[in-house]
Design a protein around this motif. Structure first.
Motif, mmCIF file in Angstrom:
data_model
loop_
_atom_site.group_PDB
_atom_site.id
_atom_site.type_symbol
_atom_site.label_atom_id
_atom_site.label_comp_id
_atom_site.label_asym_id
_atom_site.label_seq_id
_atom_site.Cartn_x
_atom_site.Cartn_y
_atom_site.Cartn_z
ATOM 1 N N ASP A 49 4.883 19.944 -4.018
ATOM 2 C CA ASP A 49 3.610 19.803 -4.720
ATOM 3 C C ASP A 49 2.876 21.132 -4.621
ATOM 4 O O ASP A 49 2.020 21.331 -3.756
ATOM 5 C CB ASP A 49 2.795 18.667 -4.107
ATOM 6 N N GLY A 50 3.261 22.086 -5.481
ATOM 7 C CA GLY A 50 2.642 23.408 -5.432
ATOM 8 C C GLY A 50 2.944 24.108 -4.134
ATOM 9 O O GLY A 50 4.102 24.406 -3.818
ATOM 10 N N SER A 51 1.910 24.326 -3.336
ATOM 11 C CA SER A 51 2.047 25.105 -2.108
ATOM 12 C C SER A 51 2.475 24.283 -0.905
ATOM 13 O O SER A 51 2.581 24.824 0.199
ATOM 14 C CB SER A 51 0.715 25.791 -1.787
ATOM 15 N N VAL A 52 2.698 22.981 -1.083
ATOM 16 C CA VAL A 52 3.090 22.144 0.050
ATOM 17 C C VAL A 52 4.257 21.241 -0.333
ATOM 18 O O VAL A 52 4.528 20.996 -1.513
ATOM 19 C CB VAL A 52 1.915 21.265 0.550
ATOM 20 N N LEU A 53 4.919 20.749 0.703
ATOM 21 C CA LEU A 53 5.906 19.683 0.568
ATOM 22 C C LEU A 53 5.252 18.377 1.000
ATOM 23 O O LEU A 53 4.508 18.343 1.992
ATOM 24 C CB LEU A 53 7.124 19.962 1.457
ATOM 25 N N ARG A 54 5.524 17.304 0.262
ATOM 26 C CA ARG A 54 4.974 15.996 0.601
ATOM 27 C C ARG A 54 6.117 15.022 0.884
ATOM 28 O O ARG A 54 7.096 14.964 0.140
ATOM 29 C CB ARG A 54 4.167 15.431 -0.558
ATOM 30 N N TYR A 55 5.937 14.247 1.941
ATOM 31 C CA TYR A 55 6.842 13.144 2.247
ATOM 32 C C TYR A 55 5.929 11.933 2.448
ATOM 33 O O TYR A 55 5.148 11.888 3.403
ATOM 34 C CB TYR A 55 7.662 13.437 3.500
ATOM 35 N N ARG A 56 6.011 10.967 1.563
ATOM 36 C CA ARG A 56 4.972 9.948 1.482
ATOM 37 C C ARG A 56 5.545 8.545 1.657
ATOM 38 O O ARG A 56 6.713 8.273 1.377
ATOM 39 C CB ARG A 56 4.239 10.049 0.143
ATOM 40 N N GLY A 57 4.670 7.667 2.146
ATOM 41 C CA GLY A 57 5.053 6.261 2.265
ATOM 42 C C GLY A 57 6.174 6.002 3.245
ATOM 43 O O GLY A 57 6.980 5.101 3.039
ATOM 44 N N ILE A 58 6.216 6.769 4.335
ATOM 45 C CA ILE A 58 7.302 6.631 5.315
ATOM 46 C C ILE A 58 6.964 5.495 6.284
ATOM 47 O O ILE A 58 5.945 5.548 6.977
ATOM 48 C CB ILE A 58 7.498 7.933 6.101
ATOM 49 N N THR A 86 8.096 9.853 -2.312
ATOM 50 C CA THR A 86 7.254 10.612 -3.244
ATOM 51 C C THR A 86 5.973 9.896 -3.631
ATOM 52 O O THR A 86 5.123 10.474 -4.297
ATOM 53 C CB THR A 86 8.046 10.936 -4.524
ATOM 54 N N GLN A 87 5.817 8.632 -3.205
ATOM 55 C CA GLN A 87 4.617 7.873 -3.525
ATOM 56 C C GLN A 87 3.958 7.406 -2.229
ATOM 57 O O GLN A 87 4.642 7.027 -1.282
ATOM 58 C CB GLN A 87 4.967 6.654 -4.392
ATOM 59 N N PRO A 88 2.613 7.424 -2.192
ATOM 60 C CA PRO A 88 1.950 6.979 -0.963
ATOM 61 C C PRO A 88 2.191 5.504 -0.699
ATOM 62 O O PRO A 88 2.411 4.708 -1.632
ATOM 63 C CB PRO A 88 0.466 7.254 -1.241
ATOM 64 N N GLY A 89 2.152 5.134 0.560
ATOM 65 C CA GLY A 89 2.274 3.729 0.907
ATOM 66 C C GLY A 89 1.029 2.954 0.491
ATOM 67 O O GLY A 89 -0.024 3.521 0.199
ATOM 68 N N THR A 90 1.150 1.655 0.496
ATOM 69 C CA THR A 90 0.040 0.787 0.087
ATOM 70 C C THR A 90 -1.054 0.777 1.138
ATOM 71 O O THR A 90 -0.788 0.800 2.338
ATOM 72 C CB THR A 90 0.556 -0.649 -0.133
ATOM 73 N N ARG A 91 -2.310 0.726 0.688
ATOM 74 C CA ARG A 91 -3.438 0.560 1.604
ATOM 75 C C ARG A 91 -3.279 -0.741 2.369
ATOM 76 O O ARG A 91 -2.804 -1.751 1.829
ATOM 77 C CB ARG A 91 -4.759 0.517 0.834
ATOM 78 N N CYS A 92 -3.681 -0.751 3.629
ATOM 79 C CA CYS A 92 -3.654 -1.999 4.383
ATOM 80 C C CYS A 92 -4.715 -2.948 3.831
ATOM 81 O O CYS A 92 -5.734 -2.523 3.280
ATOM 82 C CB CYS A 92 -3.885 -1.725 5.860
ATOM 83 N N ALA A 93 -4.478 -4.254 3.977
ATOM 84 C CA ALA A 93 -5.326 -5.275 3.374
ATOM 85 C C ALA A 93 -6.793 -5.040 3.725
ATOM 86 O O ALA A 93 -7.149 -4.881 4.899
ATOM 87 C CB ALA A 93 -4.868 -6.649 3.842
ATOM 88 N N GLN A 94 -7.658 -5.051 2.705
ATOM 89 C CA GLN A 94 -9.081 -4.785 2.862
ATOM 90 C C GLN A 94 -9.813 -5.176 1.598
ATOM 91 O O GLN A 94 -9.218 -5.274 0.511
ATOM 92 C CB GLN A 94 -9.336 -3.304 3.159
#
Length: 551
Positions: A49-58, A86-94
């Motif tokens: 992602d441009g200047s960074v690497l992202r590892y998401r939703g682990i 590559t995609q963020p994990g789901t928000r915890c229930a709220q």
């Protein structure tokens, strides 16, 4: 003899050649970290992602669903093949954010949420062993997500590996019943599980598991103090940052709105929370069988209910319990008794106008702005026999009732107990204290009415350090310069354990002294010379701490 001499000559020649080779051979180029990494559970595919690497939703723990609802976090499940990250994990229930909240985020009815995101500067060598910053989000233990903040600037400034964490909230994070394993502690146990995962896996992302800074804001900072004082979390991190969290020296909700009592406290004695759990179970249609002390039937019933039926928390403020294996004692008691874990460098502070956010949340947003009689009634409950003296100090002609009450909250719940904590924590290791005092800082979490606008509200430091999701408040040129300095200081602290400039390019900024004796705080009002150093006694006088018996 000839054979021995020949062998000696051969050895000498070989040694000379080896020396020559080692002196002239170029070092092997560092192998940059790629989008594909391997962790204990299997292979992950991140994204540039441009200047960074992202590892998401682990996933860092087993999904807390079905029979795992209201249990401590389990070991994460493995997978075969390559898992997209590559995609963020789901928000915890709220529940959803209140209407009118700037940069509001939606609610969630998903419990499969125990994931983390990792941000690494692009080009980082796979074996770089960069320092690591683990971020715990705020939100009163009832809202928020790790993905509400983009840590790109901190990652680049370090350079750091930054980990943002989701953990269970509300009733899912802190429900309790007698006989229930993990009672009142699930959210904090989730955070500990994430730290354990980081220790075991972060080297795969170029991080150093021996240089981990645990950081958070508001309830995230309270969480950091909880982890710092928990016997179960020793050795999982090495530095801490606490932003607007004072370890629970006061009952914040009772300060904001006197009368809330123990049920409003951040840190609840386990029997109180477990009694609330039994009452909530009955409200939700899952009462305990008459005469039974076995929680099995109640839990079986509760685990069969849909998430949406539980997410409101049955009308109770769920937060961490004390008197548990995770928190044997209230964190503030451990801190004030000088029993916090020694040798851990700490960066901690508050904002100058913490109380404005809470005045809006409890009064203006409810459509009942404070009047002068309302202020006097609140002050009488808060100050008791000193209410008259306090009223003369706070309710001056230049302060509306709402502004006056906001100042009471700031002083009594944040600045003054914070000062006491700084003194106690500085006895255990190096401590750097600050107050954000930008007179025009953006308020990222609530829109402030005219009588409360200006100053640095609760959370005002966040857009200086992170890009907020889904929207970043606009900063002036001076605030952009201040943001660069703060990012540099926070990243340097995570790297070295102290937040001064060194060779980072900000050599003209005010030197930040560690706390000694009566202490000194960095008063952060703007970039460069606009930031100054304030002696501890002057800070106490400015926040009227003598009124509240904070010495």
């Amino acid at each position: 003899m000839v054979r021995a001499r020949t062998a000696a000559v051969v050895l000498c020649v070989c040694a000379a050649l080896a020396a020559c080779t080692s002196a002239t051979a170029p070092e092997a180029p560092a192998i940059p970290l790629g989008e594909l990494v391997s962790v204990e559970q299997g292979e992950l595919l991140g994204a540039t992602d441009g200047s960074v690497l992202r590892y998401r939703g682990i996933p860092y723990a087993a999904p807390p669903v079905g029979e795992r609802r209201f249990t401590p976090p389990g070991r994460p499940q493995s997978w075969s093949g390559t898992r997209p990250a590559t995609q963020p994990g789901t928000r915890c229930a709220q529940l959803p954010a209140a209407p009118g909240t700037p940069h509001a985020t939606g609610g969630s009815d998903t419990e499969d949420c125990l994931t983390l995101d990792i941000t690494v500067p692009a080009g980082t060598a796979a074996d770089a062993r960069l320092p690591v910053l683990v971020w715990i989000h705020g939100g009163g233990f009832t809202a928020g997500a790790g993905t509400d903040t983009d840590p790109r600037r901190l990652a680049e400034a370090g350079p750091l590996v930054v980990v943002t964490v989701n953990y269970r909230l509300g009733i899912f994070g802190f429900f309790g019943l007698p006989g229930l394993e993990g009672s009142g502690s699930f959210g904090l146990l989730d955070q500990r599980a994430a730290l354990t995962w980081v220790r075991r896996n972060i080297a795969a992302f170029g991080g150093d598991p021996g240089r981990v800074t645990l950081a958070g804001q508001s309830a995230g900072a309270d969480s950091v103090c909880g982890q710092l004082t928990s016997p179960l979390s020793a050795g999982l991190f090495h530095r801490v940052i606490m932003q607007s969290g004072e370890c629970g020296t006061t009952n914040l909700v009772d300060v904001i709105h006197p009368g809330a009592g123990p049920a409003g406290d951040t840190w609840k004695p386990l029997p109180l929370l477990e009694a609330a759990g039994a009452a909530a179970a009955g409200t939700l249609g899952c009462p305990a069988p008459a005469g039974s002390t076995d929680p099995t039937a109640v839990l079986t019933c509760l685990r069969a209910l849909p998430t949406a039926q539980l997410v409101g928390g049955a009308g109770y403020y769920w937060s961490p319990a004390t008197g548990t294996p995770m928190l044997p004692r209230r964190p503030s008691d451990i801190v004030l008794n000088r029993a916090a874990r020694p040798g851990v460098p700490i960066l901690a502070g508050t904002t100058r106008d913490e109380g404005t956010l809470f005045t809006v949340a409890f009064f203006d947003r409810a459509g009942t702005p404070l009047t002068d009689p309302g202020f006097r009634a609140l002050l009488s409950a808060a100050a008791g026999t000193r209410a008259g003296e306090a009223g003369a100090v706070y309710r001056t002609v230049d302060r509306s009732p709402g502004r006056a009450w906001s100042d009471v909250i700031t002083d009594r719940a944040y600045a003054c107990p914070g000062l006491v904590n700084y003194r106690a924590l500085a006895d255990r290791g190096p401590l750097y204290a600050y107050e954000l005092a930008d007179p025009a800082a953006p308020s990222p979490y609530v829109a402030l009415p005219a009588d409360l606008a200006g100053g640095s509200a609760h959370g005002a430091e966040m857009p200086y350090l992170f890009d907020l999701v889904p929207g970043q408040p606009e900063l002036t040129a001076a605030q952009e310069a201040l943001a660069a300095e703060l990012v540099d200081r926070w990243a340097r602290f995570a790297t070295t354990g102290e937040p001064n400039a060194g060779t980072s390019g900000f050599d003209t900024v005010t030197s930040w002294p560690p706390w000694t004796g009566d202490g000194r705080l960095l008063t952060i009002s703007g970039p460069g010379a606009a930031t100054t150093v304030t002696p501890g006694p002057a800070f106490a006088e400015g926040h009227r701490c003598a009124l509240w018996d904070w010495r």
